[in-house]
Scaffold this motif. Structure first.
Motif, PDB file in Angstrom:
ATOM      1  N   VAL A  50       0.872  -1.166   0.000  1.00 58.94           N
ATOM      2  CA  VAL A  50       0.000   0.000   0.000  1.00 58.94           C
ATOM      3  C   VAL A  50       0.911   1.218   0.000  1.00 58.94           C
ATOM      4  CG1 VAL A  50      -1.713   1.326   1.296  1.00 58.94           C
ATOM      5  CG2 VAL A  50      -1.867  -1.175   1.222  1.00 58.94           C
ATOM      6  N   ARG A  51       0.782   2.054  -1.018  1.00 60.50           N
ATOM      7  CA  ARG A  51       1.626   3.249  -1.123  1.00 60.50           C
ATOM      8  C   ARG A  51       0.799   4.486  -0.842  1.00 60.50           C
ATOM      9  NH1 ARG A  51       5.022   1.382  -6.418  1.00 60.50           N
ATOM     10  NH2 ARG A  51       6.438   0.027  -5.268  1.00 60.50           N
ATOM     11  N   ILE A  52       1.331   5.333   0.011  1.00 66.35           N
ATOM     12  CA  ILE A  52       0.694   6.593   0.346  1.00 66.35           C
ATOM     13  C   ILE A  52       1.639   7.691  -0.140  1.00 66.35           C
ATOM     14  CG2 ILE A  52      -0.200   8.030   2.218  1.00 66.35           C
ATOM     15  CD1 ILE A  52       0.137   4.686   3.324  1.00 66.35           C
ATOM     16  N   THR A  53       1.191   8.459  -1.118  1.00 66.12           N
ATOM     17  CA  THR A  53       2.050   9.498  -1.681  1.00 66.12           C
ATOM     18  C   THR A  53       1.734  10.838  -1.036  1.00 66.12           C
ATOM     19  OG1 THR A  53       0.499   9.776  -3.495  1.00 66.12           O
ATOM     20  CG2 THR A  53       2.378   8.342  -3.894  1.00 66.12           C
ATOM     21  N   GLY A  54       2.774  11.539  -0.660  1.00 63.98           N
ATOM     22  CA  GLY A  54       2.655  12.883  -0.093  1.00 63.98           C
ATOM     23  C   GLY A  54       1.814  13.001   1.160  1.00 63.98           C
ATOM     24  N   PRO A  55       1.981  12.103   2.137  1.00 61.29           N
ATOM     25  CA  PRO A  55       1.167  12.225   3.344  1.00 61.29           C
ATOM     26  C   PRO A  55       1.640  13.379   4.228  1.00 61.29           C
ATOM     27  CG  PRO A  55       2.766  10.492   3.640  1.00 61.29           C
ATOM     28  CD  PRO A  55       2.916  10.993   2.228  1.00 61.29           C
ATOM     29  N   HIS A  56       0.721  13.955   4.973  1.00 64.40           N
ATOM     30  CA  HIS A  56       1.064  14.975   5.965  1.00 64.40           C
ATOM     31  C   HIS A  56       1.599  14.260   7.198  1.00 64.40           C
ATOM     32  CE1 HIS A  56      -0.900  18.053   3.617  1.00 64.40           C
ATOM     33  NE2 HIS A  56      -1.962  17.263   3.492  1.00 64.40           N
ATOM     34  N   ASP A  57       2.284  14.984   8.074  1.00 64.70           N
ATOM     35  CA  ASP A  57       2.837  14.384   9.286  1.00 64.70           C
ATOM     36  C   ASP A  57       1.765  13.700  10.124  1.00 64.70           C
ATOM     37  OD1 ASP A  57       5.356  15.218   8.566  1.00 64.70           O
ATOM     38  OD2 ASP A  57       5.374  16.968   9.887  1.00 64.70           O
ATOM     39  N   ASP A  58       0.594  14.323  10.221  1.00 63.73           N
ATOM     40  CA  ASP A  58      -0.489  13.732  11.005  1.00 63.73           C
ATOM     41  C   ASP A  58      -0.956  12.418  10.383  1.00 63.73           C
ATOM     42  OD1 ASP A  58      -0.377  15.867  12.725  1.00 63.73           O
ATOM     43  OD2 ASP A  58      -2.066  16.935  11.814  1.00 63.73           O
ATOM     44  N   GLU A  59      -0.957  12.370   9.053  1.00 63.01           N
ATOM     45  CA  GLU A  59      -1.379  11.160   8.350  1.00 63.01           C
ATOM     46  C   GLU A  59      -0.373  10.030   8.582  1.00 63.01           C
ATOM     47  OE1 GLU A  59      -3.034  10.282   3.841  1.00 63.01           O
ATOM     48  OE2 GLU A  59      -2.140  12.223   4.287  1.00 63.01           O
ATOM     49  N   VAL A  60       0.913  10.342   8.524  1.00 62.63           N
ATOM     50  CA  VAL A  60       1.956   9.347   8.792  1.00 62.63           C
ATOM     51  C   VAL A  60       1.811   8.824  10.215  1.00 62.63           C
ATOM     52  CG1 VAL A  60       4.449   8.990   9.038  1.00 62.63           C
ATOM     53  CG2 VAL A  60       3.564  10.288   7.097  1.00 62.63           C
ATOM     54  N   GLY A  91       6.731  10.085   0.577  1.00 64.67           N
ATOM     55  CA  GLY A  91       5.730   9.025   0.625  1.00 64.67           C
ATOM     56  C   GLY A  91       6.044   7.939   1.636  1.00 64.67           C
ATOM     57  N   LEU A  92       5.113   7.028   1.737  1.00 65.58           N
ATOM     58  CA  LEU A  92       5.197   5.940   2.707  1.00 65.58           C
ATOM     59  C   LEU A  92       4.676   4.681   2.033  1.00 65.58           C
ATOM     60  CD1 LEU A  92       5.687   5.406   5.769  1.00 65.58           C
ATOM     61  CD2 LEU A  92       3.281   5.922   6.105  1.00 65.58           C
ATOM     62  N   GLU A  93       5.338   3.557   2.280  1.00 68.92           N
ATOM     63  CA  GLU A  93       4.881   2.287   1.730  1.00 68.92           C
ATOM     64  C   GLU A  93       4.703   1.300   2.870  1.00 68.92           C
ATOM     65  OE1 GLU A  93       5.966  -0.076  -2.194  1.00 68.92           O
ATOM     66  OE2 GLU A  93       7.580  -0.178  -0.737  1.00 68.92           O
ATOM     67  N   LEU A  94       3.547   0.657   2.908  1.00 60.97           N
ATOM     68  CA  LEU A  94       3.263  -0.385   3.879  1.00 60.97           C
ATOM     69  C   LEU A  94       3.289  -1.697   3.108  1.00 60.97           C
ATOM     70  CD1 LEU A  94       0.165   1.311   5.522  1.00 60.97           C
ATOM     71  CD2 LEU A  94       2.506   1.417   6.302  1.00 60.97           C
ATOM     72  N   LEU A  95       3.938  -2.719   3.660  1.00 61.60           N
ATOM     73  CA  LEU A  95       4.012  -3.994   2.969  1.00 61.60           C
ATOM     74  C   LEU A  95       4.034  -5.136   3.953  1.00 61.60           C
ATOM     75  CD1 LEU A  95       7.326  -5.134   2.831  1.00 61.60           C
ATOM     76  CD2 LEU A  95       7.397  -2.879   1.825  1.00 61.60           C
ATOM     77  N   LEU A  96       3.690  -6.315   3.455  1.00 61.13           N
ATOM     78  CA  LEU A  96       3.779  -7.527   4.262  1.00 61.13           C
ATOM     79  C   LEU A  96       5.091  -8.212   3.905  1.00 61.13           C
ATOM     80  CD1 LEU A  96       0.232  -9.149   4.235  1.00 61.13           C
ATOM     81  CD2 LEU A  96       1.437  -8.124   6.155  1.00 61.13           C
ATOM     82  N   ALA A  97       5.946  -8.385   4.893  1.00 58.30           N
ATOM     83  CA  ALA A  97       7.220  -9.063   4.685  1.00 58.30           C
ATOM     84  C   ALA A  97       7.126 -10.450   5.308  1.00 58.30           C
ATOM     85  CB  ALA A  97       8.353  -8.269   5.323  1.00 58.30           C
TER      86      ALA A  97
END
Length: 177
Positions: A50-60, A91-97
């Motif tokens: 799941v990729r989140i592009t350009g999140p704000h600090d609160d969103e992160v 951005g931020l990426e969430l993944l299952l490892a």
């Protein structure tokens, strides 16, 4: 002079004790997070990333809390873990490892386990260590660190062979024990 402890300074009303506090787990923000965590897991299982592009600090910060909630409540699929990594600058990426986190308690050396012996000098080298030693374009670092790295690699290679593994040049592939 009034000698009443219930009166507040300045003549206001006496302080009343607050009723029982609502547990954090019952507050709306916690309930919302507990609802988001399973949805995140479902999405990660389906999409793997799941990729989140350009999140704000609160969103992160909120994503971190949702991930922590999922971990805390054991929602990660068996044998997998959620990782958060930077993606494309802000951005931020969430993944299952796969497998446990390298710093997990289950990955720590077992008590009483034999340490891997590290040689004190470079002699009788495994072929792969010889190849690294002879190729100055690999392991580019100060000579003292390079020498120590070669000693460590020789110790690891020798121990791997002693334990019945094959050591050869190529891509490193870590397999579960």
């Amino acid at each position: 002079m009034i000698d009443d402890d219930s009166a507040v300074a300045g003549g206001g009303e006496p302080a009343t004790s607050a009723g029982p506090r609502t547990p954090y787990s019952e507050k709306p923000v916690a309930r919302d997070r507990r609802a988001k965590a399973p949805k995140l897991i479902e999405r990660l299982v389906a999409e793997s990333r799941v990729r989140i592009t350009g999140p704000h600090d609160d969103e992160v910060a909120e994503w971190r809390r949702v991930v922590n909630c999922a971990k805390r409540h054991g929602l990660e699929p068996a044998g997998r873990r959620i990782e958060m990594v930077p993606y494309g600058g802000p951005g931020l990426e969430l993944l299952l490892a796969d497998g446990p986190h390298p710093n997990a308690r289950s990955q720590r050396p077992k008590e009483g386990a034999d340490p891997v012996p590290v040689p004190s000098r470079l002699g009788n080298l495994r072929p792969i260590v010889t190849a690294l030693k002879d190729d100055e374009s690999r392991l580019v670092m100060p000579s003292a660190l390079r020498h120590r790295s070669l000693l460590l690699l020789q110790g690891l290679a020798a121990e791997a062979v002693r334990r019945g593994h094959e050591v050869k040049e190529g891509r490193v592939v870590l397999l579960p024990a």
